[in-house]
Design a protein around this motif. Sequence first.
Motif, PDB file in Angstrom:
ATOM      1  N   ALA A 265      -8.497   1.871   2.670  1.00  0.00           N
ATOM      2  CA  ALA A 265      -7.331   1.282   1.886  1.00  0.00           C
ATOM      3  C   ALA A 265      -7.514  -0.099   1.107  1.00  0.00           C
ATOM      4  CB  ALA A 265      -6.180   1.002   2.880  1.00  0.00           C
ATOM      5  N   VAL A 266      -8.353  -0.895   1.575  1.00  0.00           N
ATOM      6  CA  VAL A 266      -8.747  -2.127   0.978  1.00  0.00           C
ATOM      7  C   VAL A 266      -9.597  -1.795  -0.250  1.00  0.00           C
ATOM      8  CG1 VAL A 266     -10.527  -4.061   1.177  1.00  0.00           C
ATOM      9  CG2 VAL A 266      -8.996  -3.369   3.192  1.00  0.00           C
ATOM     10  N   ALA A 267     -10.668  -0.822  -0.111  1.00  0.00           N
ATOM     11  CA  ALA A 267     -11.403  -0.420  -1.311  1.00  0.00           C
ATOM     12  C   ALA A 267     -10.497   0.191  -2.309  1.00  0.00           C
ATOM     13  CB  ALA A 267     -12.600   0.664  -0.946  1.00  0.00           C
TER      14      ALA A 267
ATOM     15  N   PHE B 213      -6.270  -4.679  -9.189  1.00  0.00           N
ATOM     16  CA  PHE B 213      -6.062  -6.003  -9.644  1.00  0.00           C
ATOM     17  C   PHE B 213      -7.380  -6.879  -9.678  1.00  0.00           C
ATOM     18  CE2 PHE B 213      -7.461  -6.734  -5.177  1.00  0.00           C
ATOM     19  CZ  PHE B 213      -7.721  -7.959  -5.001  1.00  0.00           C
ATOM     20  N   LEU B 214      -8.712  -6.002  -9.198  1.00  0.00           N
ATOM     21  CA  LEU B 214      -9.820  -6.554  -9.210  1.00  0.00           C
ATOM     22  C   LEU B 214     -10.669  -6.211 -10.467  1.00  0.00           C
ATOM     23  CD1 LEU B 214     -11.457  -8.568  -7.430  1.00  0.00           C
ATOM     24  CD2 LEU B 214     -12.206  -6.604  -6.238  1.00  0.00           C
TER      25      LEU B 214
ATOM     26  N   ARG C   3      -0.819 -12.864  -7.159  1.00  0.00           N
ATOM     27  CA  ARG C   3       0.420 -12.238  -6.489  1.00  0.00           C
ATOM     28  C   ARG C   3      -0.074 -11.144  -5.835  1.00  0.00           C
ATOM     29  NH1 ARG C   3       3.507 -12.579 -10.419  1.00  0.00           N
ATOM     30  NH2 ARG C   3       3.296 -10.417 -11.120  1.00  0.00           N
ATOM     31  N   HIS C   4      -0.704 -10.246  -6.312  1.00  0.00           N
ATOM     32  CA  HIS C   4      -1.100  -9.094  -5.876  1.00  0.00           C
ATOM     33  C   HIS C   4      -2.204  -9.257  -4.865  1.00  0.00           C
ATOM     34  CE1 HIS C   4      -1.921  -4.416  -6.029  1.00  0.00           C
ATOM     35  NE2 HIS C   4      -2.993  -5.069  -5.291  1.00  0.00           N
ATOM     36  N   TRP C   5      -3.103 -10.164  -5.135  1.00  0.00           N
ATOM     37  CA  TRP C   5      -3.989 -10.584  -4.006  1.00  0.00           C
ATOM     38  C   TRP C   5      -3.434 -10.972  -2.823  1.00  0.00           C
ATOM     39  CZ3 TRP C   5      -7.493 -15.338  -4.261  1.00  0.00           C
ATOM     40  CH2 TRP C   5      -8.761 -15.341  -3.308  1.00  0.00           C
TER      41      TRP C   5
ATOM     42  N   ILE D 124     -16.472 -14.073  -4.415  1.00  0.00           N
ATOM     43  CA  ILE D 124     -16.016 -14.596  -5.606  1.00  0.00           C
ATOM     44  C   ILE D 124     -15.612 -13.244  -6.186  1.00  0.00           C
ATOM     45  CG2 ILE D 124     -16.314 -15.361  -8.129  1.00  0.00           C
ATOM     46  CD1 ILE D 124     -18.618 -16.729  -7.129  1.00  0.00           C
ATOM     47  N   LEU D 125     -14.097 -13.436  -6.652  1.00  0.00           N
ATOM     48  CA  LEU D 125     -13.142 -12.405  -7.130  1.00  0.00           C
ATOM     49  C   LEU D 125     -13.112 -12.679  -8.680  1.00  0.00           C
ATOM     50  CD1 LEU D 125     -10.622 -11.707  -4.258  1.00  0.00           C
ATOM     51  CD2 LEU D 125     -12.882 -10.910  -4.528  1.00  0.00           C
ATOM     52  N   GLU D 126     -13.331 -11.792  -9.563  1.00  0.00           N
ATOM     53  CA  GLU D 126     -12.729 -11.942 -10.963  1.00  0.00           C
ATOM     54  C   GLU D 126     -11.583 -11.174 -11.084  1.00  0.00           C
ATOM     55  OE1 GLU D 126     -16.182 -11.051 -13.529  1.00  0.00           O
ATOM     56  OE2 GLU D 126     -17.469 -11.597 -11.789  1.00  0.00           O
TER      57      GLU D 126
END
Length: 204
Positions: A81-83, A89-90, A21-23, A7-9
């Motif tokens: 890079a992911v982190a 955005f997260l 859009r960013h995700w 779950i992303l907030e």
Amino acid sequence: MFKRMSILERRPGDDQSFFSRHWQERHGPLVAQLPLIRAYVQNHVEDEYAPTDFRVGGIVELQFDDPSAMATAFAASPSLAVAADEANFLGNAAGYVIGDAPIRLAGEEGKLVVLAAHGGDRAALGRFEAALRKLPEFVELIRDEVATVMTRPGATRASQGVDVFFHVYFTEVAAARRAGSQVARLAEDALKLGVFRVRTVRIV
């Protein structure tokens, strides 16, 4: 296939459009560089049905061959890079280990993702699932039981307590939209629900 949900907030102050859009355009391709991923699907929230007990900007579905493959993926160098991009955005996030479970894209169909916490009343959860299957223009339901909750390092909040993710598919988007408000009214006292109409995007 071993499945993990997240779950992303959104960050405070960001709207859903910016988050999605960013995700999809920036973060998704970074995650796709992780090794050993079998499937990576983003569920973008399009509608949220009140009342809800959960904070959701998006829901992730990831598949790997097994838990060791997942551990290898998130320890690999592309994970840096992911982190690093998460701060762009997260707001907060948590992972949920499901185990052996399928992933299905919605395509032209409509899809709701329903988050449920049953408070130990599994009978109420069973009645709720039966009601979902009787909704007009229902096509299919996938029930993902949470085995383990994975708290994100540096998380600013405790993980949201979810026992089950229901993926509910309908004949078309309009049917899912009509069903959303009905589903939100199906909750019994023992159940906490979050009901979201989503747009699915397969990255891997």
